[in-house]
Design a protein around this motif. Sequence first.
Motif, PDB file in Angstrom:
ATOM      1  N   GLY A 145      85.834  54.612  62.467  1.00 42.02           N
ATOM      2  CA  GLY A 145      86.113  55.598  61.435  1.00 42.02           C
ATOM      3  C   GLY A 145      85.883  56.998  61.941  1.00 42.02           C
ATOM      4  O   GLY A 145      85.035  57.716  61.440  1.00 42.02           O
ATOM      5  N   LEU A 178      87.374  61.053  59.903  1.00 37.83           N
ATOM      6  CA  LEU A 178      86.571  61.818  58.959  1.00 37.83           C
ATOM      7  C   LEU A 178      85.555  62.700  59.675  1.00 37.83           C
ATOM      8  O   LEU A 178      85.445  63.896  59.433  1.00 37.83           O
ATOM      9  CB  LEU A 178      85.814  60.854  58.047  1.00 37.83           C
ATOM     10  CG  LEU A 178      86.579  60.240  56.887  1.00 37.83           C
ATOM     11  CD1 LEU A 178      85.778  59.110  56.301  1.00 37.83           C
ATOM     12  CD2 LEU A 178      86.836  61.292  55.858  1.00 37.83           C
ATOM     13  N   GLU A 179      84.797  62.073  60.571  1.00 47.28           N
ATOM     14  CA  GLU A 179      83.738  62.794  61.256  1.00 47.28           C
ATOM     15  C   GLU A 179      84.321  63.828  62.209  1.00 47.28           C
ATOM     16  O   GLU A 179      83.735  64.889  62.421  1.00 47.28           O
ATOM     17  CB  GLU A 179      82.844  61.809  62.008  1.00 47.28           C
ATOM     18  CG  GLU A 179      82.127  60.833  61.090  1.00 47.28           C
ATOM     19  CD  GLU A 179      81.289  61.544  60.036  1.00 47.28           C
ATOM     20  OE1 GLU A 179      80.526  62.451  60.376  1.00 47.28           O
ATOM     21  OE2 GLU A 179      81.423  61.202  58.853  1.00 47.28           O
ATOM     22  N   GLY A 237      87.943  47.871  59.815  1.00 49.55           N
ATOM     23  CA  GLY A 237      88.902  48.724  59.116  1.00 49.55           C
ATOM     24  C   GLY A 237      88.587  50.135  59.567  1.00 49.55           C
ATOM     25  O   GLY A 237      88.638  50.436  60.761  1.00 49.55           O
ATOM     26  N   ASP A 238      88.208  50.986  58.637  1.00 48.58           N
ATOM     27  CA  ASP A 238      87.738  52.314  59.004  1.00 48.58           C
ATOM     28  C   ASP A 238      86.214  52.224  59.150  1.00 48.58           C
ATOM     29  O   ASP A 238      85.458  52.839  58.415  1.00 48.58           O
ATOM     30  CB  ASP A 238      88.122  53.306  57.917  1.00 48.58           C
ATOM     31  CG  ASP A 238      88.222  54.708  58.475  1.00 48.58           C
ATOM     32  OD1 ASP A 238      87.878  54.891  59.652  1.00 48.58           O
ATOM     33  OD2 ASP A 238      88.628  55.609  57.735  1.00 48.58           O
ATOM     34  N   GLY A 239      85.810  51.408  60.079  1.00 51.04           N
ATOM     35  CA  GLY A 239      84.402  51.056  60.254  1.00 51.04           C
ATOM     36  C   GLY A 239      84.338  49.570  60.560  1.00 51.04           C
ATOM     37  O   GLY A 239      85.370  48.895  60.640  1.00 51.04           O
ATOM     38  N   GLY A 281      83.636  60.900  53.122  1.00 55.61           N
ATOM     39  CA  GLY A 281      82.640  60.680  54.181  1.00 55.61           C
ATOM     40  C   GLY A 281      81.303  61.237  53.762  1.00 55.61           C
ATOM     41  O   GLY A 281      81.217  62.150  52.916  1.00 55.61           O
ATOM     42  N   ARG A 282      80.259  60.690  54.350  1.00 57.88           N
ATOM     43  CA  ARG A 282      78.910  61.094  53.941  1.00 57.88           C
ATOM     44  C   ARG A 282      78.646  62.560  54.263  1.00 57.88           C
ATOM     45  O   ARG A 282      77.944  63.254  53.526  1.00 57.88           O
ATOM     46  CB  ARG A 282      77.859  60.222  54.640  1.00 57.88           C
ATOM     47  CG  ARG A 282      77.953  58.757  54.343  1.00 57.88           C
ATOM     48  CD  ARG A 282      77.915  58.424  52.874  1.00 57.88           C
ATOM     49  NE  ARG A 282      76.684  58.793  52.198  1.00 57.88           N
ATOM     50  CZ  ARG A 282      76.420  58.534  50.928  1.00 57.88           C
ATOM     51  NH1 ARG A 282      77.325  57.899  50.193  1.00 57.88           N
ATOM     52  NH2 ARG A 282      75.298  58.890  50.370  1.00 57.88           N
ATOM     53  N   ASN A 323      80.102  52.525  58.730  1.00 55.14           N
ATOM     54  CA  ASN A 323      81.282  53.346  58.465  1.00 55.14           C
ATOM     55  C   ASN A 323      80.830  54.701  57.947  1.00 55.14           C
ATOM     56  O   ASN A 323      79.657  54.887  57.614  1.00 55.14           O
ATOM     57  CB  ASN A 323      82.228  52.648  57.480  1.00 55.14           C
ATOM     58  CG  ASN A 323      81.620  52.481  56.114  1.00 55.14           C
ATOM     59  OD1 ASN A 323      81.468  53.445  55.371  1.00 55.14           O
ATOM     60  ND2 ASN A 323      81.244  51.248  55.765  1.00 55.14           N
ATOM     61  N   ALA A 324      81.773  55.628  57.887  1.00 59.14           N
ATOM     62  CA  ALA A 324      81.418  57.012  57.562  1.00 59.14           C
ATOM     63  C   ALA A 324      81.226  57.232  56.072  1.00 59.14           C
ATOM     64  O   ALA A 324      80.852  58.319  55.657  1.00 59.14           O
ATOM     65  CB  ALA A 324      82.510  57.946  58.085  1.00 59.14           C
ATOM     66  N   MET A 325      81.500  56.211  55.264  1.00 59.56           N
ATOM     67  CA  MET A 325      81.480  56.428  53.821  1.00 59.56           C
ATOM     68  C   MET A 325      80.273  55.833  53.120  1.00 59.56           C
ATOM     69  O   MET A 325      79.935  56.259  52.024  1.00 59.56           O
ATOM     70  CB  MET A 325      82.751  55.838  53.206  1.00 59.56           C
ATOM     71  CG  MET A 325      84.001  56.487  53.754  1.00 59.56           C
ATOM     72  SD  MET A 325      85.483  55.626  53.277  1.00 59.56           S
ATOM     73  CE  MET A 325      86.511  55.975  54.696  1.00 59.56           C
ATOM     74  N   MET A 326      79.688  54.801  53.707  1.00 58.07           N
ATOM     75  CA  MET A 326      78.556  54.160  53.043  1.00 58.07           C
ATOM     76  C   MET A 326      77.335  54.177  53.950  1.00 58.07           C
ATOM     77  O   MET A 326      77.434  53.829  55.124  1.00 58.07           O
ATOM     78  CB  MET A 326      78.903  52.720  52.671  1.00 58.07           C
ATOM     79  CG  MET A 326      79.988  52.624  51.618  1.00 58.07           C
ATOM     80  SD  MET A 326      80.397  50.923  51.259  1.00 58.07           S
ATOM     81  CE  MET A 326      78.996  50.427  50.298  1.00 58.07           C
TER      82      MET A 326
END
Lengths: 461, 417
Positions: free
Chosen positions: A19, A22-23, B404-406, A333-334, B205-208
Amino acid sequence: MKSRHAGLLLAIFWVIGCGQALEDRTTVNRQVKSLNLDDDLSLVVHGASILSKENEIANVDSNLYRASIRAQSLDVRIEVSTGRCNPVAVQLELTQIDARSSVQTVRHFYDAQGPLALSLSQSTAQNLSLTADGNSPNQTPIDQEASFTAEGAGEAGKGLKWTICLHQPTGSHFILPGFEPLERCPGTVFGAQRGVCALHDATRVLNVTAAHLVARHRVQVPMPATFEFAVWGNIAEDWASLALMTESVNRAGVAFSIIAGDLTTVGGESQLIRASESLTDQLSAPWYATLGDRDILGTAAATYPYVLGASSFAFDAGPTRVIVLDSADRALGRSTLGLLSTWLQETDLWWTTTKPRARFVITHTPPFDEIGPRDQGFRLRAEGASFIGQLIREKVGHLFTSALPHYGQETTDGVRQIRVGGGQTTEMGDTYWLRVTVDGACGLCPGKDCPCIQTERIAVQ
Amino acid sequence: MIRAALSAVVFIIVGVLWPNVSEAQHGTPPTKSGTDHPPNRSETQAAGGQHSSTATTGDAKSPSEEQAPSSPTVQAARTDGYVGRPEGLKPGSGLAGTIAVIPGSIVHGLGHFYLGESVTAWTLFAAEVLGIGLMIGGAYLGASSDAGRGSIELSKILSHSGLILFSGSWIADVIGSFKGTAPLANGTIARKRERLGIGYRYTDNAMMPFRHRLNARMNFTRGHFYVRPRIDLEVGLDRREVELDTGVWLLADTHIENFMALGASAKRVENRPDGWARNTVMGYVSWQLDLGRAIRTLRHFYLFSTMGYGIARYQFSDKLETVPGVFSDGNLWDEWLNLETGLGLFIVDTTYLGLSIVQTPMGNVPPGALVDAWLFSPEAEAIKLDLKYGYTTDIGIHVQGIAGDGVGIWLGLDYGL
C-alpha cells in the motif's frame, strides 16, 4: 508441500500487497514544503507549496536563486534562511494569490535563542525596541515587521514577484520588486565586497555563524466579514463545461475556488497542466485543488505537486477553516487522518490566530456511497467510519465531496455531507458548482443548521 | 506488477505440483496400487508413471505412440503390475506449459492447443474473451451516470466474474498444459465436523493500525445445518469482533468438494481508538464445483465462490477510546456486496491449496487494483491464498494470506472435538 514453497508464496503475497501510493503522496506533500536551494540556503513555506524542483532551481549567477511557489491559502508564510557568509539573492514568485488585495510584510530573525541571541539582537537592533514574535518563538527578531512591495501587487494578475537579498554575517537584507540580479541589491555588502567572506570576520566574532539569518515573508489576503467560495470537481477535460463553469463562478465574485479532484480523465501530466492553465486563465480568483481517483491513473500521480502543490492542505478563511484531504486512492490513510486530527484540534496552523468557529472538510471520495453496493466510497468502510466519527466528534458542520456524479446531500449525526459532483457534463446535463456563503458577522456556529453558513447549488447548464 | 506476481504464483503452484508428479514418476516400479485404490486413484498414479518419460523429453506424444514400444524395461515393469496410461489420457508438457505462460498470457488456451486439446483450448480462449467482455461491460454499466441500483450490482458481479474468467482461464491453461489430462490428487482433508480453532492474524496496511490479532472459532454441524461462532481480538483489545455464521448445506454430494450452501452471518465490530462500532448482517450463497466435469485436464480442480449481500449500521461515540453500546443509536446505514471466487486443488491428499479473488469493503485488508486498465479496470479486489493441511483427523493447520493494498497473514490450528 515443501516448506520452501509456502515461504515463497507468502513472500509473493508480501510483494503484491504493497500500500505504497497513500504513503508516497503523504511524503511528497511534505517535500514540497521545503527546499534546499544550496548549501546553507533553504526555503520553507506554509500555506503554499514549492513548485520548483531541486534540479530546476535557476542559479543564473553565483549566489542568485529562483523558486516558484503556489499559494494554497489566503495567508502565506515564506521563510528564506541563509547561513552563508557571502551575500545571496533569491527571486521568489508566488502564484494563486489575489495580488489586488494582498498585503505583503517581512520580518528578519536570527535562528537562535538565549543570552547569545539576546546580545546579538541588542547589538544588531541598536535602539530598536524589539519584542519576541509569537509566530517565531524560537527565533530572535532583528527588526520590526515591515511591508514590502512586490511586482504585480495591486494588479489584476494572479502572482507576485520579488527578490530578497540577504547577508547573514551582518544581518543585512533588502527586497526588490520583480526578479533582479544580486548586483541590484543595494549597500556595501551587496556591492563591491559581495562574495568575500573574510572581510566579515570582525562581525562574526559575535559568534552568529551557527545562527542562520531568516527572512520571514507574510502575504495575506484580508477577508471581508461575509464572503463566498466555490467548490466543484470532475473537470475531466470537458473544456466547454469548464468555460461555462468558470464564467459562472467569476460572475458570482467568489473569494476562491476549491476543485475537489478529477481534473483529468486518466491522469496524464499534460492533461493536468492544461487543466491547471485553463483554470488559472479563466478564473479571476485563486483556486486550489486536490486529486481525484482519475488523476492518479497516469503520470500525473507523480508530477502533481509541481503543478497543484500538496494534495492535502488546510487554511483559514475569515473565521472558518477549510481542510482539503487527498482521497484519490479512495482512502485517506492513517497519516492523512492524523493531519485531519491536527487541523481540527489545533487553533494555529502557521500563524497565531483565534480558534476557527466553523470547519469545512473537502475530499474527492465520500466515505460512504449513497448506494452501498456501488462501492464508490472508501475502499475500507472501517476507515470511512473512523473518518466520519472524527468529523462528528469535532462537530464539523460540512463535508463536501465530488466523486459521485450527481448533486445530493444527507446528514449523519450533525455532519452535512454534500456531493457537489459535477463540473463535467453528464448524460443528464448536470453541470453545476456549489456556492458556500459564510456570514462571519452573524456569529458562526459549528453544526449543519448554522444560519451563518449557506450552501447553494448553482447550475450553469 | 500484479500480473508479474500472478505469473510467479502460477509458476510456484506448478512448482508445487511438479515434484509430486515427478515423485510419482520416479516411483517405479509401481506398486499394485491399481488394485488397492479406487479406479480414479490408480488412474492418477499410472498416468503419473507414464508422464515421467514424456516430461523429460518435453514432447507430448499420443497414448498410442507411447504404448507401442515395449522395451525390456517396460515389459519388466508390466510384469510387475505396471498398467500403463489408460487409453485417452494425455500427458502434459514443459513446452506446452511454457507456451501457456508466454505468449499464452495474451491468448489463453495456447498451451492446450499445443497439447492437442483443442476443445479445451477454445473453451479457455472463449473464457478469456468473455472475461474481458464482462469486465468492459461491468465498467460501462458502473460508469453510466444514471445507473440504477440493479445496474450497479450487476456491474460489480460482471466485473468480478470477468476478472475470474480472465485470470482463471490463464491459470487453468498453464496448469493443464504442464500436467496433462491426468487428474489432480483427489484427497480430502478428513476432519471431524465439530471443531475448535484458534489462530493468529497479522495485517499491515496504511489504513488500519491494528496489526496483531488473536481469534478463536468453533464449527458445529448437525445434518445439513452448520453454526460457526467466532471471536477476533486485537492484542490490546482496541478492535474486537464477534461473529455468528450459520447456514444449511444444499446439493452436497458424496464428495464435500462439490457443494452449495445458503447462510447468514451476524457480526459486531468495535473500534475503540476511533470510537465507533458496527453491527452487520449478511446473507450469502456459497458453492464449489469440480471443473473436471467440463475440462478433462482439470479433474479435481475446483472452482468455488461466495456471493453475499450485507447491511451495516454504524454507531459513533462522543469520545475517543470509548465504544457505543450494542443498542445505542446509530444513524449511518450502509450496504455492501461480498464477492469471492477462486480455484482450489489438493496438492497431496492431505493438503489443499486455494487461490481466490475477494471483493469486499469490509475485510481486514483493503482491496487494491489487481488489473490496471485505466478506466476499464475491474473493481478493487484482494487476492487470498488458503493452505489447509490435515495433520490427522483431529488436527488441521490453516495458513491464509491476503494481499490487496496491504497484506494479511493468518495462522490457524483446528482441533476436532
